[in-house]
Design a protein around this motif. Structure first.
Motif, mmCIF file in Angstrom:
data_model
loop_
_atom_site.group_PDB
_atom_site.id
_atom_site.type_symbol
_atom_site.label_atom_id
_atom_site.label_comp_id
_atom_site.label_asym_id
_atom_site.label_seq_id
_atom_site.Cartn_x
_atom_site.Cartn_y
_atom_site.Cartn_z
ATOM 1 N N TRP A 1 0.829 -1.211 0.000
ATOM 2 C CA TRP A 1 0.000 0.000 0.000
ATOM 3 C C TRP A 1 0.864 1.262 0.000
ATOM 4 C CZ3 TRP A 1 -5.361 0.737 -0.159
ATOM 5 C CH2 TRP A 1 -6.110 -0.441 -0.259
ATOM 6 N N LYS B 1 2.124 1.767 -3.542
ATOM 7 C CA LYS B 1 1.075 2.318 -4.404
ATOM 8 C C LYS B 1 0.786 3.773 -4.074
ATOM 9 C CE LYS B 1 -1.895 2.096 -7.678
ATOM 10 N NZ LYS B 1 -1.401 2.003 -9.071
ATOM 11 N N LEU B 2 0.770 4.094 -2.793
ATOM 12 C CA LEU B 2 0.538 5.476 -2.387
ATOM 13 C C LEU B 2 1.655 6.383 -2.885
ATOM 14 C CD1 LEU B 2 -1.185 7.482 -0.756
ATOM 15 C CD2 LEU B 2 0.175 6.867 1.265
ATOM 16 N N SER C 1 -3.937 -0.702 -10.048
ATOM 17 C CA SER C 1 -4.943 0.203 -9.511
ATOM 18 C C SER C 1 -5.167 -0.126 -8.044
ATOM 19 C CB SER C 1 -6.261 0.057 -10.283
ATOM 20 O OG SER C 1 -6.799 -1.249 -10.094
ATOM 21 N N TRP C 2 -5.894 0.762 -7.365
ATOM 22 C CA TRP C 2 -6.251 0.479 -5.979
ATOM 23 C C TRP C 2 -7.144 -0.752 -5.902
ATOM 24 C CZ3 TRP C 2 -3.474 2.679 -2.436
ATOM 25 C CH2 TRP C 2 -2.954 3.963 -2.624
ATOM 26 N N GLN C 3 -7.994 -0.916 -6.855
ATOM 27 C CA GLN C 3 -8.870 -2.089 -6.863
ATOM 28 C C GLN C 3 -8.063 -3.373 -7.011
ATOM 29 O OE1 GLN C 3 -11.801 -2.021 -9.972
ATOM 30 N NE2 GLN C 3 -12.873 -3.837 -9.225
ATOM 31 N N MET D 1 -6.459 -3.974 -3.640
ATOM 32 C CA MET D 1 -7.436 -4.440 -2.663
ATOM 33 C C MET D 1 -7.827 -5.894 -2.910
ATOM 34 S SD MET D 1 -9.989 -1.213 -1.889
ATOM 35 C CE MET D 1 -10.278 -0.762 -3.603
#
Length: 219
Positions: free
Chosen positions: A23, A26-27, A61-63, A66
């Motif tokens: 995370w 990605k951030l 992507s965030w998806q 997740m």
């Protein structure tokens, strides 16, 4: 490798720490407007070799991230908890072999994401339970199968934008790791009940009473 088994809580913490790193990556990609997709695996090119090491850390992507986070948490914790001697060797082998398989044989596209790891861990738990057949490995197998049995089908071609190759080679790496390290972890001691521990010694309650009864009946 140490055979000290971590607690379930510590296993979850280790898995959470790895997910947190994903995370943060990605951030950072979003905040600094950096495109890290080039760190994925690009098959049969020299530049794409770096993706064998970095591909699982990158998500589109965030998806996407997740979608991989919960399987990483549950399956990763199961591997760390259930296989204390072979866990790190197995995870390293899954990481490297899945990426290498993609680099050697996948389509000419960028491949990235931790789904190769999740499929590898799933098939590791599945194969480990089938070949070891002790109560703990069977329990972990059943948990993994109940939660993520769909991974049995996602190793085949499906949606165009999804790297089934990463799934496939992760699965093959998981099976290979389970076979290679099948004897590394000690099987839990089988619980024995009181009646199983009795030998030919006299029953502490009945004692010689059965012999006395036999003598009385023959008199």
């Amino acid at each position: 490798m140490s055979d000290k088994k971590p607690s379930i809580r510590n296993s979850l913490r280790i898995a959470c720490a790895f997910i947190a790193c994903l995370w943060v990556i990605k951030l950072g990609e979003v905040l600094f407007n950096r495109d890290l997709f080039l760190l994925g695996v690009f098959p049969r090119t020299n530049d794409g070799l770096i993706g064998i090491l970095t591909g699982p850390l990158i998500h589109g992507s965030w998806q996407h991230l997740m979608g991989n986070s919960l399987p990483l948490l549950l399956l990763g914790s199961a591997v760390i908890y259930g296989y204390p001697r072979s866990r790190w060797w197995s995870l390293a082998l899954i990481w490297l072999l899945s990426g290498l398989g993609v680099w050697l044989m996948a389509r000419q596209n960028l491949h990235f994401g931790a789904s190769g790891l999740t499929h590898g861990m799933f098939f590791f738990l599945l194969t480990g339970g089938l070949i070891r057949r002790d109560r703990q490995s069977i329990a972990l197998l059943m948990i993994a199968f109940f939660m993520y049995s769909g991974m049995l089908f996602t190793i085949f071609p499906g949606e165009p934008g999804i790297s089934f190759e990463y799934h496939l080679f992760g699965a093959l790496a998981g099976v290979a790791s389970a076979l290679l390290f099948r004897n590394s972890d000690r099987k839990p001691a089988k619980k024995k009940y009181a009646w199983q521990l009795q030998t030919d010694e006299e029953d502490p309650v009945i004692g010689d009473q059965w012999r006395l009864d036999s003598v009385e009946k023959t008199d």
